[in-house]
Design a protein around this motif. Structure first.
Motif, PDB file in Angstrom:
ATOM      1  N   ASP B 310       0.838  -1.209   0.000  1.00  0.00           N
ATOM      2  CA  ASP B 310       0.000   0.000   0.000  1.00  0.00           C
ATOM      3  C   ASP B 310       0.871   1.256   0.000  1.00  0.00           C
ATOM      4  OD1 ASP B 310      -2.297  -1.446  -0.052  1.00  0.00           O
ATOM      5  OD2 ASP B 310      -2.800  -1.186   2.065  1.00  0.00           O
ATOM      6  N   VAL B 312       3.870   1.463  -1.258  1.00  0.00           N
ATOM      7  CA  VAL B 312       4.388   1.568  -2.630  1.00  0.00           C
ATOM      8  C   VAL B 312       3.321   2.186  -3.534  1.00  0.00           C
ATOM      9  CG1 VAL B 312       5.081   0.209  -4.656  1.00  0.00           C
ATOM     10  CG2 VAL B 312       6.015  -0.355  -2.397  1.00  0.00           C
ATOM     11  N   ASP B 313       2.101   1.684  -3.405  1.00  0.00           N
ATOM     12  CA  ASP B 313       1.006   2.156  -4.256  1.00  0.00           C
ATOM     13  C   ASP B 313       0.741   3.646  -4.041  1.00  0.00           C
ATOM     14  OD1 ASP B 313      -1.124   1.561  -6.159  1.00  0.00           O
ATOM     15  OD2 ASP B 313      -2.494   1.953  -4.481  1.00  0.00           O
ATOM     16  N   ALA B 315       2.884   5.900  -3.053  1.00  0.00           N
ATOM     17  CA  ALA B 315       3.978   6.683  -3.640  1.00  0.00           C
ATOM     18  C   ALA B 315       3.825   6.764  -5.156  1.00  0.00           C
ATOM     19  CB  ALA B 315       5.327   6.061  -3.266  1.00  0.00           C
ATOM     20  N   ILE B 316       3.374   5.667  -5.774  1.00  0.00           N
ATOM     21  CA  ILE B 316       3.166   5.692  -7.233  1.00  0.00           C
ATOM     22  C   ILE B 316       2.017   6.638  -7.568  1.00  0.00           C
ATOM     23  CG2 ILE B 316       2.508   4.329  -9.258  1.00  0.00           C
ATOM     24  CD1 ILE B 316       3.811   1.893  -7.924  1.00  0.00           C
ATOM     25  N   ALA B 317       0.921   6.515  -6.807  1.00  0.00           N
ATOM     26  CA  ALA B 317      -0.249   7.358  -7.079  1.00  0.00           C
ATOM     27  C   ALA B 317       0.110   8.836  -6.965  1.00  0.00           C
ATOM     28  CB  ALA B 317      -1.379   7.006  -6.113  1.00  0.00           C
ATOM     29  N   GLY B 319       3.014  10.040  -7.537  1.00  0.00           N
ATOM     30  CA  GLY B 319       4.143  10.365  -8.415  1.00  0.00           C
ATOM     31  C   GLY B 319       5.361  10.801  -7.615  1.00  0.00           C
ATOM     32  N   ASP B 320       5.507  10.230  -6.414  1.00  0.00           N
ATOM     33  CA  ASP B 320       6.537  10.690  -5.471  1.00  0.00           C
ATOM     34  C   ASP B 320       7.811   9.851  -5.632  1.00  0.00           C
ATOM     35  OD1 ASP B 320       8.093  11.426  -3.301  1.00  0.00           O
ATOM     36  OD2 ASP B 320       6.378  11.584  -1.935  1.00  0.00           O
ATOM     37  N   PHE B 321       8.700  10.332  -6.501  1.00  0.00           N
ATOM     38  CA  PHE B 321       9.931   9.593  -6.802  1.00  0.00           C
ATOM     39  C   PHE B 321      10.764   9.381  -5.543  1.00  0.00           C
ATOM     40  CE2 PHE B 321      14.281   9.012  -8.188  1.00  0.00           C
ATOM     41  CZ  PHE B 321      14.168   8.202  -9.309  1.00  0.00           C
ATOM     42  N   LEU B 324       9.238   6.730  -3.214  1.00  0.00           N
ATOM     43  CA  LEU B 324       9.331   5.399  -3.806  1.00  0.00           C
ATOM     44  C   LEU B 324      10.768   4.889  -3.763  1.00  0.00           C
ATOM     45  CD1 LEU B 324       7.663   3.237  -5.148  1.00  0.00           C
ATOM     46  CD2 LEU B 324       7.904   4.441  -7.325  1.00  0.00           C
ATOM     47  N   SER B 325      11.711   5.760  -4.133  1.00  0.00           N
ATOM     48  CA  SER B 325      13.122   5.366  -4.089  1.00  0.00           C
ATOM     49  C   SER B 325      13.541   4.995  -2.673  1.00  0.00           C
ATOM     50  CB  SER B 325      14.019   6.501  -4.588  1.00  0.00           C
ATOM     51  OG  SER B 325      13.866   6.678  -5.959  1.00  0.00           O
ATOM     52  N   ILE B 327      11.704   3.670  -0.298  1.00  0.00           N
ATOM     53  CA  ILE B 327      11.211   2.321   0.026  1.00  0.00           C
ATOM     54  C   ILE B 327      12.097   1.276  -0.652  1.00  0.00           C
ATOM     55  CG2 ILE B 327       9.274   0.711  -0.183  1.00  0.00           C
ATOM     56  CD1 ILE B 327       7.424   3.189  -0.408  1.00  0.00           C
ATOM     57  N   LEU B 328      12.358   1.481  -1.945  1.00  0.00           N
ATOM     58  CA  LEU B 328      13.144   0.491  -2.687  1.00  0.00           C
ATOM     59  C   LEU B 328      14.576   0.420  -2.152  1.00  0.00           C
ATOM     60  CD1 LEU B 328      11.905   1.014  -6.374  1.00  0.00           C
ATOM     61  CD2 LEU B 328      11.028  -0.529  -4.615  1.00  0.00           C
TER      62      LEU B 328
END
Lengths: 339, 339
Positions: B310, B312-313, B315-317, B319-321, B324-325, B327-328
């Protein structure tokens, strides 16, 4: 091996637009392969039945015509591997903005030019830069690509698709995406072998014609790949599920695992956990770019996966052995097609 | 290599119960390893610093005393591998209800007995049957196990923990769970190498004492494993995240992938997808049994993983680079400890 018609088409005969072959509604990728792709079919006939073990298969195929002039912009893992794979049968030149990458590629026998512009003229230019640089690089090349077909390895097609719509009329642009990779990165990790027998997705844009599609297919095969043609929309749905979703899952698993065992994964996990989380080693910047550029499809894939996990969860909550086994059996059947 | 005290303890001296060593609140697995486990410590001192490459490490360790009589009930992938790994330094006998398995094990040099009961007397009996048969087999053996330590490889500890509470007073029961596996199954897929350097979780029950824990640790090391001691509750939380969750994820990925590409996974997926879904090849019956026997922990693990997905989702929704980075990157850091 490039069919004669592909080269002839560049010499002034009317170019058939890829869209001539489209049928509605949009078919599945397998169906796309049955469209009348004359040149790709000719390619298959010329080479006879595909044999496993590309190198042997190629050796038995008589060489037709001279090698092409193939330029490659960006000599990292994918671009470098393409250079190494294609240079045995084509005249390959490469460029990379990083000096040490240029030196490493030169040492490995790849001809290096001093600037992006020097990659032209060519029969084909493959743009294999990091994703954020692909459209700018295509834009720079498209101004004066002449007879060259511009190919790009973008792992998300929508941005290239959008760019192609505004690209100069004369240029030709085709997507050529090898579904290959490893945990290393850069030219140091590149190898021709990494591409052998891997799926290469060949993706038309509005600036593709039959000859440029055939050229893309031929180069993919010459690099050792197995060609599948699909539309940009299909491509992006496919990579959302086959590349982005596994990355998100691997990352979630690695995080959940590490917090459960206080970071002590090496002492407590088996080989299955290692395989399942290998993609979490993907560069965070690369991964984030892939997820964000394909946001709508990736979110759809996450939603679909969540529904399947909910089904698993319900079967566990109900203690329903039969239902749970049925889900796992369907999954095992699907996975066995890969083994 | 079994420390003398472990063998001495079987000869009538007061047995220290494993629970003597417990402290509250329950520590993390790493902390458990720091508890005063005298015999395991003695084992470490006797063998000097652990070397990678178990075989070499073992060769430098002088052999103390004769090999033990180790019996194994169930000669499938895990039981068969343990038999092959232990028979070079112990007197191993095995039994399996399947005649062809018995023949295959005999042909591979494992002594075979004609019935479960004939596995006793022994220094240790390892129960390595399918999960559903483990408690019944332990129950049958516990009636007359005498001096033998009963070990079992159950990948979920709660049922054995529950059984141990009602087991005869004199018997000793310890969990010995190798975190190892492969996609094959049965004795045909068994090999000593599969266990080399793999984590072996040694799990006390209320019927464990210090000597039986030491024996379990010694046999795990003799089989090539790396020992970690943890409680049954810890074990079951760990395997929910490190084994069950990866199975559920692999299955969901395989199903989502197959439906996206119309079953055509082989033509379209790369090596990352193959690694990520390998566990979906697990036998559906085995997988379902593992998920259901550990239902509460597995559902908790699914819930935790969903929370990360969630994140991850979101951050994608957005558009938060950067988010997201981040988390990864955390996931990559966690996974790098395994590489």
């Amino acid at each position: 091996m490039v069919p004669r018609r592909a080269r002839g088409a560049r010499c002034g005969r009317r170019r058939r637009r890829w869209s001539d072959h489209r049928s509605a509604p949009e078919p599945r990728p397998r169906a796309v392969r049955r469209l009348p792709i004359a040149d790709l079919r000719e390619l298959r006939r010329a080479r006879g039945p595909r044999e496993r073990g590309g190198a042997r298969g190629r050796a038995r195929c008589p060489r037709r015509g001279a090698g092409l002039k193939v330029s490659i912009a960006g000599l990292g893992l994918i671009g470098g591997s393409l250079a190494l794979a294609l240079k045995t049968r084509h005249r390959v030149s490469g460029f990379d903005i990083d000096a040490s990458t240029r030196e490493a590629a030169l040492a490995a026998g790849v001809d290096i030019v001093g600037a992006l512009e020097a990659l032209l003229p060519a029969d084909a230019v493959i743009v294999a830069t990091p994703m954020a640089a692909i459209v700018p690089t295509l834009a720079s090349l498209a101004q004066r690509s002449g007879a060259a077909v511009l190919l790009d390895v973008a792992s998300v097609r929508a941005p290239v698709e959008a760019f192609a719509k505004s690209a100069p009329n004369g240029c030709r642009i085709v997507g050529l995406h090898p579904m290959a990779g490893r945990s290393g990165s850069g030219f140091a990790a590149a190898s021709a072998k990494m591409l052998e027998l891997r799926p290469f997705l060949v993706v038309p844009t509005v600036r593709s014609d039959t000859a440029s599609m055939a050229l893309a297919g031929a180069l993919a095969r010459d690099a050792g790949g197995e060609v599948t043609v699909c539309s940009a929309a299909q491509h992006d749905r496919i990579v959302a599920v086959l590349s982005a979703l596994p990355l998100a899952f691997a990352s979630a698993l690695a995080l959940a695992g590490a917090e459960t065992v206080d970071g002590n994964l090496a002492a407590l996990s088996g080989p299955g956990f290692g395989d399942s989380t290998r993609l979490a080693l993907t560069s965070p910047d690369l991964g984030s770019a892939m997820l964000l550029a394909n946001a709508r499809n990736v979110r759809g894939a996450l939603e679909r996966a969540r529904m399947i996990l909910d089904e698993v969860d319900r079967a566990i909550a109900a203690g329903d052995f039969a239902a749970l086994s049925a889900i796992l059996e369907r999954a095992a059947q699907a996975r066995r097609r890969l083994s």
